[in-house]
Design a protein around this motif. Structure first.
Motif, mmCIF file in Angstrom:
data_model
loop_
_atom_site.group_PDB
_atom_site.id
_atom_site.type_symbol
_atom_site.label_atom_id
_atom_site.label_comp_id
_atom_site.label_asym_id
_atom_site.label_seq_id
_atom_site.Cartn_x
_atom_site.Cartn_y
_atom_site.Cartn_z
ATOM 1 N N TYR A 56 16.349 68.727 -8.759
ATOM 2 C CA TYR A 56 17.277 70.225 -9.392
ATOM 3 C C TYR A 56 16.065 71.388 -8.800
ATOM 4 O O TYR A 56 14.722 71.249 -8.812
ATOM 5 N N LEU A 57 16.100 72.627 -8.757
ATOM 6 C CA LEU A 57 15.488 73.604 -8.782
ATOM 7 C C LEU A 57 15.583 74.943 -9.152
ATOM 8 O O LEU A 57 17.028 75.569 -9.564
ATOM 9 N N SER B 181 18.429 83.977 -14.303
ATOM 10 C CA SER B 181 18.034 82.367 -14.452
ATOM 11 C C SER B 181 19.184 81.247 -13.184
ATOM 12 O O SER B 181 20.195 81.974 -13.009
ATOM 13 N N LEU B 182 18.831 80.584 -12.660
ATOM 14 C CA LEU B 182 19.346 80.025 -11.799
ATOM 15 C C LEU B 182 19.481 78.315 -12.150
ATOM 16 O O LEU B 182 18.134 78.749 -10.978
ATOM 17 N N ARG B 183 20.049 77.663 -11.857
ATOM 18 C CA ARG B 183 19.377 75.819 -11.820
ATOM 19 C C ARG B 183 20.570 75.813 -10.545
ATOM 20 O O ARG B 183 21.625 74.906 -10.321
ATOM 21 N N LEU B 184 19.638 75.590 -9.181
ATOM 22 C CA LEU B 184 20.236 74.528 -8.443
ATOM 23 C C LEU B 184 20.504 72.915 -8.738
ATOM 24 O O LEU B 184 19.078 72.374 -9.298
ATOM 25 N N SER B 185 20.710 72.059 -8.607
ATOM 26 C CA SER B 185 21.235 70.654 -8.230
ATOM 27 C C SER B 185 21.745 70.318 -6.517
ATOM 28 O O SER B 185 22.239 70.880 -5.956
ATOM 29 N N CYS B 186 20.835 68.987 -6.050
ATOM 30 C CA CYS B 186 21.227 68.368 -5.070
ATOM 31 C C CYS B 186 21.410 67.107 -5.352
ATOM 32 O O CYS B 186 20.436 66.183 -6.003
ATOM 33 N N ALA B 187 22.902 66.665 -5.098
ATOM 34 C CA ALA B 187 22.932 65.128 -5.410
ATOM 35 C C ALA B 187 23.094 64.216 -4.166
ATOM 36 O O ALA B 187 23.339 64.690 -3.222
ATOM 37 N N ALA B 188 22.127 63.243 -3.938
ATOM 38 C CA ALA B 188 21.953 62.595 -3.152
ATOM 39 C C ALA B 188 22.725 61.449 -3.184
ATOM 40 O O ALA B 188 22.836 60.499 -3.958
ATOM 41 N N SER B 189 22.908 61.097 -2.008
ATOM 42 C CA SER B 189 24.116 59.144 -1.894
ATOM 43 C C SER B 189 23.299 58.718 -0.450
ATOM 44 O O SER B 189 22.984 59.429 0.590
ATOM 45 N N GLY B 190 23.671 57.232 -0.806
ATOM 46 C CA GLY B 190 23.312 56.836 0.567
ATOM 47 C C GLY B 190 22.507 55.700 0.704
ATOM 48 O O GLY B 190 21.532 55.044 -0.260
ATOM 49 N N TYR B 191 21.757 55.577 1.611
ATOM 50 C CA TYR B 191 20.631 54.741 2.190
ATOM 51 C C TYR B 191 19.351 55.734 1.287
ATOM 52 O O TYR B 191 18.902 56.012 2.002
ATOM 53 N N ILE B 192 18.736 55.663 -0.212
ATOM 54 C CA ILE B 192 17.795 56.798 -0.526
ATOM 55 C C ILE B 192 16.591 55.497 -1.015
ATOM 56 O O ILE B 192 17.172 54.682 -1.868
ATOM 57 N N SER B 193 15.512 56.364 -0.544
ATOM 58 C CA SER B 193 14.471 54.777 -1.093
ATOM 59 C C SER B 193 14.042 55.681 -2.040
ATOM 60 O O SER B 193 13.848 56.822 -2.765
ATOM 61 N N ARG B 194 13.401 54.819 -2.866
ATOM 62 C CA ARG B 194 12.502 55.584 -4.368
ATOM 63 C C ARG B 194 11.346 56.273 -4.154
ATOM 64 O O ARG B 194 10.948 56.924 -4.486
ATOM 65 N N TYR B 195 10.737 56.172 -2.305
ATOM 66 C CA TYR B 195 10.228 56.791 -1.944
ATOM 67 C C TYR B 195 10.055 58.316 -0.803
ATOM 68 O O TYR B 195 10.735 57.754 0.434
ATOM 69 N N GLY B 196 9.657 59.007 -1.030
ATOM 70 C CA GLY B 196 10.046 60.341 -0.096
ATOM 71 C C GLY B 196 9.921 61.336 -0.352
ATOM 72 O O GLY B 196 9.425 61.905 -1.481
ATOM 73 N N CYS B 197 10.110 62.660 0.804
ATOM 74 C CA CYS B 197 10.147 63.006 -0.022
ATOM 75 C C CYS B 197 11.326 64.378 -0.274
ATOM 76 O O CYS B 197 12.600 64.173 -0.024
ATOM 77 N N MET B 198 11.509 65.032 -0.642
ATOM 78 C CA MET B 198 13.270 65.938 -1.030
ATOM 79 C C MET B 198 12.249 67.398 -1.749
ATOM 80 O O MET B 198 11.864 67.450 -1.783
ATOM 81 N N GLY B 199 13.277 68.405 -0.588
ATOM 82 C CA GLY B 199 13.291 69.605 -0.769
ATOM 83 C C GLY B 199 13.619 70.834 -0.859
ATOM 84 O O GLY B 199 15.660 70.271 -0.412
ATOM 85 N N TRP B 200 13.852 71.915 -1.479
ATOM 86 C CA TRP B 200 14.957 72.833 -1.112
ATOM 87 C C TRP B 200 14.785 73.820 0.275
ATOM 88 O O TRP B 200 13.092 73.922 -0.120
ATOM 89 N N PHE B 201 14.850 74.816 1.223
ATOM 90 C CA PHE B 201 14.860 75.196 1.523
ATOM 91 C C PHE B 201 15.742 77.406 1.663
ATOM 92 O O PHE B 201 17.237 76.419 0.839
ATOM 93 N N ARG B 202 15.474 77.693 1.824
ATOM 94 C CA ARG B 202 16.392 78.668 2.460
ATOM 95 C C ARG B 202 16.962 79.748 3.390
ATOM 96 O O ARG B 202 15.428 80.228 4.176
ATOM 97 N N GLN B 203 17.915 80.355 3.614
ATOM 98 C CA GLN B 203 17.678 81.151 5.139
ATOM 99 C C GLN B 203 18.568 82.865 4.315
ATOM 100 O O GLN B 203 19.754 82.225 3.662
#
Length: 131
Positions: A80-81, A17-39
């Protein structure tokens, strides 16, 4: 402008198992879509999963359903993922992405398959699964 920084990548054995984190900063709305992609090496980028930040609804690619879980900490502006049951074919660079263009979140499910549609992207974190 929105900045996304991924962390948590690494090398684990199959089944781990692993847990990935994504920290967001800047102009962030309370409502939106966030996701994970991979290549993966030599392959096209693909969607992993997307969350609607308004209510936490989640949408997953078939390849990761029941193994990967998206979650968010809105106080920390972090996505988180949680990845379990990892397989060698999960080896890839994992990217965090965000789109705050629609308040309702109605388009969040479509982002899973529309790989480059989101507005903001992180630089990625490498996940390597050994057999």
């Amino acid at each position: 402008q929105v900045q996304l920084v991924e962390s948590g990548g690494g090398s684990v054995q199959a089944g781990g198992s692993l847990r990935l984190s994504c920290a967001a900063s800047g102009y962030i709305s309370r409502y939106g879509c966030m996701g994970w992609f991979r290549q993966a090496p030599g392959k096209e980028r693909e969607g992993v999963g997307v969350i609607y930040t308004g209510d936490g609804s989640t949408y997953y690619a078939d390849a990761v359903k029941r193994r990967f879980t998206l979650s968010q900490d809105r106080a920390k502006n972090t996505l988180y993922l949680q990845m379990t049951g990892l397989r060698p074919e999960d080896t890839a660079i994992y990217y965090c992405a965000a789109d705050f263009g629609t308040r309702s979140g109605a388009n969040c499910p479509s982002f899973v398959g529309d790989v480059y549609a989101m507005d903001y992207w992180g630089k990625g974190t490498l996940v390597t699964i050994s057999s």
